[in-house]
Design an enzyme around this catalytic site. Structure first.
Site, PDB file in Angstrom:
ATOM      1  CE  LYS A 201      -3.885   2.185   0.709  1.00  0.00           C
ATOM      2  NZ  LYS A 201      -4.767   2.213  -0.452  1.00  0.00           N
ATOM      3  CE1 TYR A 202       4.595   6.185  -2.287  1.00  0.00           C
ATOM      4  CE2 TYR A 202       2.694   7.582  -2.728  1.00  0.00           C
ATOM      5  CZ  TYR A 202       4.058   7.438  -2.553  1.00  0.00           C
ATOM      6  OH  TYR A 202       4.880   8.524  -2.638  1.00  0.00           O
ATOM      7  CG  LEU A 203       1.584   3.998   4.083  1.00  0.00           C
ATOM      8  CD1 LEU A 203       2.438   3.846   5.329  1.00  0.00           C
ATOM      9  CD2 LEU A 203       0.135   3.650   4.398  1.00  0.00           C
ATOM     10  CE  LYS A 237      16.674   7.301   5.809  1.00  0.00           C
ATOM     11  NZ  LYS A 237      17.372   6.191   6.479  1.00  0.00           N
ATOM     12  CD  GLU A 275      15.297   2.883   6.773  1.00  0.00           C
ATOM     13  OE1 GLU A 275      16.274   3.619   6.807  1.00  0.00           O
ATOM     14  OE2 GLU A 275      14.727   2.567   5.710  1.00  0.00           O
ATOM     15  NE  ARG A 291      23.400   0.494   5.505  1.00  0.00           N
ATOM     16  CZ  ARG A 291      22.719   1.626   5.526  1.00  0.00           C
ATOM     17  NH1 ARG A 291      23.036   2.578   6.386  1.00  0.00           N
ATOM     18  NH2 ARG A 291      21.697   1.820   4.736  1.00  0.00           N
ATOM     19  CB  VAL A 294      24.330   8.496   6.690  1.00  0.00           C
ATOM     20  CG1 VAL A 294      24.820   9.927   6.527  1.00  0.00           C
ATOM     21  CG2 VAL A 294      24.807   7.632   5.534  1.00  0.00           C
TER      22      VAL A 294
HETATM   23  P1  ADP Z   1      15.504   1.849   0.254  1.00  0.00           P
HETATM   24  O1  ADP Z   1      15.993   0.505   0.673  1.00  0.00           O
HETATM   25  O2  ADP Z   1      15.717   2.092  -1.211  1.00  0.00           O
HETATM   26  O3  ADP Z   1      15.984   2.963   1.125  1.00  0.00           O
HETATM   27  P2  ADP Z   1      12.932   1.812   1.677  1.00  0.00           P
HETATM   28  O4  ADP Z   1      12.055   0.632   1.649  1.00  0.00           O
HETATM   29  O5  ADP Z   1      13.703   2.068   2.932  1.00  0.00           O
HETATM   30  O6  ADP Z   1      13.905   1.784   0.401  1.00  0.00           O
HETATM   31  O7  ADP Z   1      12.082   3.116   1.361  1.00  0.00           O
HETATM   32  C1  ADP Z   1      12.705   4.379   1.185  1.00  0.00           C
HETATM   33  C2  ADP Z   1      11.677   5.482   1.176  1.00  0.00           C
HETATM   34  O8  ADP Z   1      10.680   5.234   0.169  1.00  0.00           O
HETATM   35  C3  ADP Z   1      10.889   5.645   2.466  1.00  0.00           C
HETATM   36  O9  ADP Z   1      11.568   6.410   3.414  1.00  0.00           O
HETATM   37  C4  ADP Z   1       9.649   6.355   1.933  1.00  0.00           C
HETATM   38  O10 ADP Z   1       9.935   7.712   1.663  1.00  0.00           O
HETATM   39  C5  ADP Z   1       9.388   5.667   0.591  1.00  0.00           C
HETATM   40  N1  ADP Z   1       8.485   4.510   0.751  1.00  0.00           N
HETATM   41  C6  ADP Z   1       8.826   3.209   0.898  1.00  0.00           C
HETATM   42  N2  ADP Z   1       7.739   2.420   1.047  1.00  0.00           N
HETATM   43  C7  ADP Z   1       6.663   3.228   0.987  1.00  0.00           C
HETATM   44  C8  ADP Z   1       5.214   3.012   1.077  1.00  0.00           C
HETATM   45  N3  ADP Z   1       4.693   1.802   1.274  1.00  0.00           N
HETATM   46  N4  ADP Z   1       4.421   4.102   0.990  1.00  0.00           N
HETATM   47  C9  ADP Z   1       4.944   5.347   0.807  1.00  0.00           C
HETATM   48  N5  ADP Z   1       6.273   5.602   0.693  1.00  0.00           N
HETATM   49  C10 ADP Z   1       7.131   4.571   0.787  1.00  0.00           C
END
Ligand code: ADP
Length: 450
Positions: A201-203, A237, A275, A291, A294
């Site tokens: 689901k995309y939040l 970030k 996360e 790990r 940063v």
């Molecule tokens: P990566 O391993 O590439 O860092 P992440 O799974 O940690 O990927 O996701 C990185 C970023 O992508 C999150 O901090 C958020 O901004 C966005 N993101 C990831 N999953 C979702 C989701 N289900 N809904 C909305 N944004 C998402």
């Protein structure tokens, strides 16, 4: 305790580890490519070994060269920093085979968390709340379309092997699905050699909240609260703070305990970050980084502990030097990432530093490997420094950041410093009212860039 450790990294994080080692009376070995002969980490370490040509593949990622450097110098353990080999389970295995200690988690834990589908399954079983989505991998476009309908649009398609914001595509509606699914798969394949994807689901308005955890590998684990890293560009970030402006003490204690218990349960060793996306008072797990991150200095700022020292201690078989009860939050810390990048496109801007002046004073920490006359090579990451400030509360930290940014001079290359000057004029940043999309909207409106 170890007599000597090798740091398989470069830049500010290599300095960070050398500093911790020196305070512990441990010798340090730097490794470097031919492009980094004049780098600060080489100057600062007790010893250094050149391990290859500029390309990371042939130097910082070359496992045989790094193992040979340990053998030549007698280093007993390796700190991987972040990036490069820090989450490479095969590397950890090879070190073990050579009787060398990896300062970090086990190969098994890296493997579990490195595959996002397995990570999510594992966390779900450990009672950690996850983003609703597909049950594991989604093999075909037909499956993807069916799942999209089931969980409801918008959805995000993610490569299970993805990282660094690569291999993630949003489908706003069913019409977007084919493009998003195919692109996420292709990016997974080309960047990580694995085209398996899953769907979540995309939040739409979440914050990125991550919990710092630490385990001793003997069934004890603690959490060190959260960091809010919602200000992102292309999922990367740029501004991080602790504690999170939107998180209450009760929420922190609750999610922190869930995370610490999960880590104790799997005998996790060393530093890790779990996360989450956080929306309407709920936490949703997205991934775990096995790990040092940063942005770890903001956590160090508010807890007054040295996470690298702790990593070295537990890797050497010692206990952690603190318990959960010892860990009390003091004040507020903010980090901004100084990248050698040209605005508004954020294109990398390597080159010679003609003048460098680091800010100082109470509550200011500058982690950087820059010096006057240093030439930033074009081969590596564009992060050239992290400015971290600490204050008794958030307003004081913000004022200090503003003041410290004013003192910071990096001449000769373009940097992201002007971005932070501008962000500190924004009401939403000053009040902490932002989510993961805030910065991209702001960039679009103010710089014509997304
Ligand atoms: P990566 O391993 O590439 O860092 P992440 O799974 O940690 O990927 O996701 C990185 C970023 O992508 C999150 O901090 C958020 O901004 C966005 N993101 C990831 N999953 C979702 C989701 N289900 N809904 C909305 N944004 C998402």
């Amino acid at each position: 305790m170890f007599n000597k450790i090798l740091i398989a990294n470069r830049g500010e994080i290599a300095l960070r580890v050398i500093r911790a080692a020196r305070e512990m009376g441990i010798g340090s070995v730097a490794v470097h490519s031919t492009a980094d002969s004049d780098a600060m980490h080489v100057r600062m370490a007790d010893e250094s070994v050149c391990i290859g040509p500029p390309s990371s593949q042939q130097s910082y990622l070359s496992i045989p060269s790094i193992v040979a450097a340990c053998e030549i110098t007698g280093a007993e353990a390796i700190h991987p920093g972040y990036g490069f080999l820090s989450e490479n389970a095969g590397f950890v295995q090879i070190l073990e085979d050579h009787g060398l200690t990896f300062i970090g988690p086990t190969a098994a834990h890296i493997r579990i968390m490195g595959d996002k589908i397995t990570a999510k399954d594992t966390m779900k079983d450990l009672g950690v709340p996850c983003v609703p989505g597909s049950d594991g991998g989604v093999p075909t476009l037909e499956d993807a379309k069916r799942i999209g309908e089931e969980i409801g649009y918008p959805v995000i398609i993610k490569a299970t092997a993805g990282g660094g914001g690569k291999g993630m595509k949003v489908a706003q509606t069913a019409a977007d699905m084919e493009r998003a699914f195919m692109t996420a798969r292709a990016e997974g394949k080309s960047n990580f050699g694995n085209d398996e994807v899953y769907i979540e689901k995309y939040l739409t308005t979440p914050r990125h909240i991550e919990i710092q955890v630490f385990g001793d590998g003997k069934g004890r684990a603690v959490h060190l609260g959260e960091r809010d890293c919602s200000l992102q560009r292309r999922h990367q970030k740029v501004f991080e703070e602790a504690p999170g402006p939107s998180i209450t003490a009760e929420e922190r204690a609750r999610i922190g305990k869930v995370c610490a218990d999960a880590m104790a349960n799997i005998n996790y060793i060393g530093a890790g970050t779990i996360e989450f996306l956080y929306e309407n008072g709920e936490f949703y797990f997205i991934e775990m980084n096995t790990r040092l991150q940063v942005e770890h200095p903001v956590t160090e700022g508010i807890f007054g502990v040295d996470l690298v020292r702790e990593q070295i201690r537990v890797a050497a078989g010692h206990d952690m030097s603190f318990t959960q009860e010892d860990l009390k939050i003091n004040g507020h810390a903010i980090e901004v990432r100084i990248n050698a990048e040209k605005l508004p496109t954020f294109s990398p801007c390597p080159g010679k530093i003609t003048q460098y002046h680091a800010p100082g004073g109470l509550g200011v920490r500058m982690d950087s490997a820059l010096y006057d006359g240093y030439s930033i090579p074009p081969y590596y990451d564009s992060l050239i420094g992290k400015l971290i400030v600490h204050g008794r509360d958030r307003p004081e930290a913000l004022a200090r950041l503003n003041r410290a940014l004013g003192e910071l001079i990096v001449d000769g290359v373009d940097t992201t410093i002007p971005l932070f000057h501008a962000l500190l004029q924004e009401k939403d940043v000053l009040t902490g009212d932002y989510n993961i999309h805030w910065l991209e909207h702001w960039l679009e409106t103010n710089l014509g860039n997304a």
